[in-house]
Design a protein around this motif. Structure first.
Motif, PDB file in Angstrom:
ATOM      1  N   GLY A  17       0.785  -1.249   0.058  1.00 55.27           N
ATOM      2  CA  GLY A  17       0.141  -0.058  -0.044  1.00 55.27           C
ATOM      3  C   GLY A  17       0.929   1.356  -0.069  1.00 55.27           C
ATOM      4  N   ALA A  18       2.007   1.098   0.776  1.00 54.00           N
ATOM      5  CA  ALA A  18       2.904   2.222   0.817  1.00 54.00           C
ATOM      6  C   ALA A  18       3.640   2.579  -0.678  1.00 54.00           C
ATOM      7  CB  ALA A  18       4.005   2.097   1.856  1.00 54.00           C
ATOM      8  N   PRO A  21       1.273   5.739  -3.027  1.00 56.12           N
ATOM      9  CA  PRO A  21       0.880   6.931  -2.527  1.00 56.12           C
ATOM     10  C   PRO A  21      -0.349   7.236  -2.949  1.00 56.12           C
ATOM     11  CG  PRO A  21       2.846   7.424  -3.168  1.00 56.12           C
ATOM     12  CD  PRO A  21       2.664   5.954  -3.615  1.00 56.12           C
ATOM     13  N   LYS A  23      -2.983   5.741  -4.726  1.00 51.71           N
ATOM     14  CA  LYS A  23      -3.833   4.987  -4.211  1.00 51.71           C
ATOM     15  C   LYS A  23      -4.466   5.272  -2.761  1.00 51.71           C
ATOM     16  CE  LYS A  23      -6.603   1.240  -4.207  1.00 51.71           C
ATOM     17  NZ  LYS A  23      -7.889   1.523  -3.503  1.00 51.71           N
ATOM     18  N   SER A  24      -3.483   5.677  -2.001  1.00 48.00           N
ATOM     19  CA  SER A  24      -3.657   5.597  -0.611  1.00 48.00           C
ATOM     20  C   SER A  24      -4.473   7.128  -0.230  1.00 48.00           C
ATOM     21  CB  SER A  24      -1.952   5.752   0.409  1.00 48.00           C
ATOM     22  OG  SER A  24      -1.656   4.449   0.321  1.00 48.00           O
ATOM     23  N   GLU A  25      -3.947   7.809  -0.934  1.00 45.03           N
ATOM     24  CA  GLU A  25      -4.670   9.377  -1.244  1.00 45.03           C
ATOM     25  C   GLU A  25      -5.906   9.427  -1.623  1.00 45.03           C
ATOM     26  OE1 GLU A  25      -3.726  12.321   0.411  1.00 45.03           O
ATOM     27  OE2 GLU A  25      -1.629  11.686   0.729  1.00 45.03           O
ATOM     28  N   ASP A  27      -7.877   6.577  -1.515  1.00 46.19           N
ATOM     29  CA  ASP A  27      -8.610   5.991  -0.384  1.00 46.19           C
ATOM     30  C   ASP A  27      -9.116   6.837   0.761  1.00 46.19           C
ATOM     31  OD1 ASP A  27      -8.421   3.554  -1.798  1.00 46.19           O
ATOM     32  OD2 ASP A  27      -6.835   2.685  -0.864  1.00 46.19           O
ATOM     33  N   HIS A  44      -7.266  15.435  -0.108  1.00 48.71           N
ATOM     34  CA  HIS A  44      -6.784  14.234  -0.285  1.00 48.71           C
ATOM     35  C   HIS A  44      -6.907  13.602  -1.780  1.00 48.71           C
ATOM     36  CE1 HIS A  44      -5.871  12.744   3.688  1.00 48.71           C
ATOM     37  NE2 HIS A  44      -6.805  13.209   3.802  1.00 48.71           N
TER      38      HIS A  44
END
Length: 137
Positions: A17-18, A21, A23-25, A27, A44
């Motif tokens: 996941g890291a 980034p 995709k993390s933002e 989400d 985000h």
């Protein structure tokens, strides 16, 4: 041994996941949107777009957040960008039509509702909107 395997699996999952980034933002933006925190969602999703400008879902969701805040020009721009990336995405046409309708831009709204209906003929929202606007599908 089993506990070690679980820790390793979780660590690998977090590392994966890291590695993305954007995709993390995205989400985090989607979660903020679900909480009706539209400012947080915009923040985000903007970051997600900066990191990966070719993600149409980030533009679409940010456009919806802008719309909820009454920022119609930004909403239209983002939903239009979504359509550029995904011209067959009926929900984008339907959403942009709704924004146009709120702005009193009847002809643009009708054109987008018709396009949404051509892509998704069973769309009740588009069918009802066209009826409401006195237009034929």
């Amino acid at each position: 041994m089993r506990a070690w395997m679980i820790v390793l699996t979780l660590s690998l999952g977090l590392a994966a996941g890291a590695c993305d980034p954007a995709k993390s933002e995205y989400d985090a933006g989607a979660a903020a949107f679900e909480r009706h925190d539209y400012d947080g969602a915009i923040q985000h999703l903007t970051k997600a777009i900066e990191l990966k400008p070719d993600l149409p879902d980030s533009y679409f969701l940010r456009g919806l957040a802008y719309d909820h805040k009454g920022l119609s020009d930004q909403a239209i721009a983002d939903v239009t960008k979504t359509i550029e990336f995904k011209p067959g995405y009926s929900d984008a046409y339907d959403s942009r039509a709704g924004i146009y309708e709120k702005l009193g831009q009847r002809d643009k709204a009708i054109a987008d509702y018709r396009k949404a209906l051509s892509l998704k003929p069973d769309s009740k929202r588009s069918q009802e909107a066209l009826k409401r606007l006195g237009a034929k599908p």
